[in-house]
Structure formats: structure tokens, C-alpha cells
Design a protein around this motif. Structure first.
Motif, PDB file in Angstrom:
ATOM      1  N   TYR A 105       1.173  -1.303   0.033  1.00  0.00           N
ATOM      2  CA  TYR A 105       0.053   0.032  -0.219  1.00  0.00           C
ATOM      3  C   TYR A 105       0.401   1.299   0.054  1.00  0.00           C
ATOM      4  O   TYR A 105       1.382   1.180   0.803  1.00  0.00           O
ATOM      5  N   ILE A 106       0.487   1.789  -0.804  1.00  0.00           N
ATOM      6  CA  ILE A 106       1.177   3.569  -0.784  1.00  0.00           C
ATOM      7  C   ILE A 106       0.490   4.384   0.323  1.00  0.00           C
ATOM      8  O   ILE A 106      -0.198   4.449   0.025  1.00  0.00           O
ATOM      9  N   VAL A 107       1.729   4.974   0.875  1.00  0.00           N
ATOM     10  CA  VAL A 107       1.065   5.656   2.167  1.00  0.00           C
ATOM     11  C   VAL A 107      -0.213   6.802   1.426  1.00  0.00           C
ATOM     12  O   VAL A 107       0.774   7.723   0.392  1.00  0.00           O
ATOM     13  N   LYS A 108      -1.205   7.209   1.896  1.00  0.00           N
ATOM     14  CA  LYS A 108      -1.966   8.299   1.809  1.00  0.00           C
ATOM     15  C   LYS A 108      -1.470   9.494   2.900  1.00  0.00           C
ATOM     16  O   LYS A 108      -0.654   9.264   4.333  1.00  0.00           O
ATOM     17  N   GLY A 109      -2.044  11.029   2.694  1.00  0.00           N
ATOM     18  CA  GLY A 109      -2.338  11.712   3.851  1.00  0.00           C
ATOM     19  C   GLY A 109      -0.508  12.729   3.474  1.00  0.00           C
ATOM     20  O   GLY A 109      -0.707  12.660   2.518  1.00  0.00           O
ATOM     21  N   ASP A 110      -0.491  13.718   4.490  1.00  0.00           N
ATOM     22  CA  ASP A 110       0.481  14.845   4.149  1.00  0.00           C
ATOM     23  C   ASP A 110       1.612  14.718   5.160  1.00  0.00           C
ATOM     24  O   ASP A 110       2.453  15.453   5.956  1.00  0.00           O
ATOM     25  N   GLY A 111       2.001  13.314   5.601  1.00  0.00           N
ATOM     26  CA  GLY A 111       2.869  13.208   6.944  1.00  0.00           C
ATOM     27  C   GLY A 111       4.075  12.697   5.860  1.00  0.00           C
ATOM     28  O   GLY A 111       4.110  12.307   4.965  1.00  0.00           O
ATOM     29  N   LYS A 112       5.397  12.535   7.113  1.00  0.00           N
ATOM     30  CA  LYS A 112       6.489  11.883   6.302  1.00  0.00           C
ATOM     31  C   LYS A 112       5.992  10.775   5.209  1.00  0.00           C
ATOM     32  O   LYS A 112       7.774  10.712   4.953  1.00  0.00           O
ATOM     33  N   ASP A 113       5.245   9.854   6.075  1.00  0.00           N
ATOM     34  CA  ASP A 113       5.123   8.410   4.867  1.00  0.00           C
ATOM     35  C   ASP A 113       4.577   8.808   4.087  1.00  0.00           C
ATOM     36  O   ASP A 113       4.656   7.655   3.284  1.00  0.00           O
TER      37      ASP A 113
END
Length: 143
Positions: A105-113
Motif C-alpha cells: 500500500y502506498i501511504v496517503k496523507g501529508d505526513g513524512k511517510d
């Protein structure tokens, strides 16, 4: 000293005592270790919303595919290399979705990951490898 609030999710499937727990590794950074979903609670966010947001951002699993079993533990820890206090709350959830054995899974969101690929799998709780960042500190409270 500043306090950072964190959530962790122990996501299990199956029936006790044969539970399996969801873990992941970073595809391009395996030295980061084996982990469970979790992250930082935003300042304007309810803890339960942060829990489900972090799970979905890191695994793709939506709230509808999870059943909250309860809070496992809440504690504070003090990493020596940082000038912060971390308050960690760990929750137990049951996975009630499709039983994929492994997935990326490709990480979503706006964090460092964001944009990283995480490789997920379920492992038997009694055979869980050591988790990064002492994330396995409360595994024994599941049984």
C-alpha cells in the motif's frame, strides 16, 4: 518539555488464541523495522478519529472493515535522543474485511511517510517479531 500524542493499532484477525496481527515493513527502507499502524494525533483531532485516519493512511483499511475491541494501554515514554515526552495509546481492533494474506500500500496523507510503500502481512500473535520503537510493549495484554 513538549508532549506528542500518538496512537497505535493492534489489528488482529481470527479467533483467540489463534489470533494473527497485522504488521508491515517499509519496502524501500526495511531497516526501519517491523511496525504496526499508528502515528501522531493532530492538535484539533479526536483520538478515535486519529486512530482510524492513521490506519487508513498506512494500510488502506477503512473503518467499515474494523471492529474496535478496546483500549489496550496508555503510557508515556521518554526517548533519550529527543527532547519530548510521547504519550502513546494502543488500541485493539479486529479486522473483519477480506482476508488478504499480504499486500502493498502506498501511504496517503501529508505526513513524512506519504508516498512510501508499506508491505503488510498478518503473523501469529505468539510468533510476532520484535517491533520497531517498542511497539510490541503491550502485545501480552491481548491474551
Amino acid at each position: 518539555m513538549k508532549t506528542r500524542r500518538k496512537v497505535l493499532a493492534y489489528i488482529t484477525r481470527g479467533e483467540e488464541p489463534d489470533w494473527e496481527i497485522l504488521v508491515f515493513q517499509q519496502k524501500d527502507n526495511p531497516e526501519a523495522g517491523i511496525q504496526v499502524p499508528g502515528g501522531t494525533i493532530e492538535s484539533d483531532e479526536l483520538i478515535i478519529d486519529a486512530l482510524y485516519r492513521e490506519i487508513e493512511e498506512e494500510t488502506g483499511i477503512t473503518r467499515e472493515n474494523l471492529e474496535l475491541k478496546g483500549k489496550v494501554i496508555k503510557n508515556k515514554y521518554f526517548p533519550e535522543h529527543k527532547n519530548k515526552i510521547y504519550e502513546r495509546t494502543i488500541f485493539h481492533l479486529s479486522y473483519i474485511g477480506d482476508n488478504d494474506e499480504k499486500w502493498e500500500y502506498i501511504v496517503k496523507g501529508d505526513g513524512k511517510d506519504e508516498g512510501m510503500t508499506f508491505c503488510h502481512r498478518f503473523v501469529p500473535v505468539d510468533q510476532i517479531p520484535e517491533l520497531a520503537g517498542n511497539q510490541d510493549e503491550a502485545i501480552n495484554f491481548l491474551t
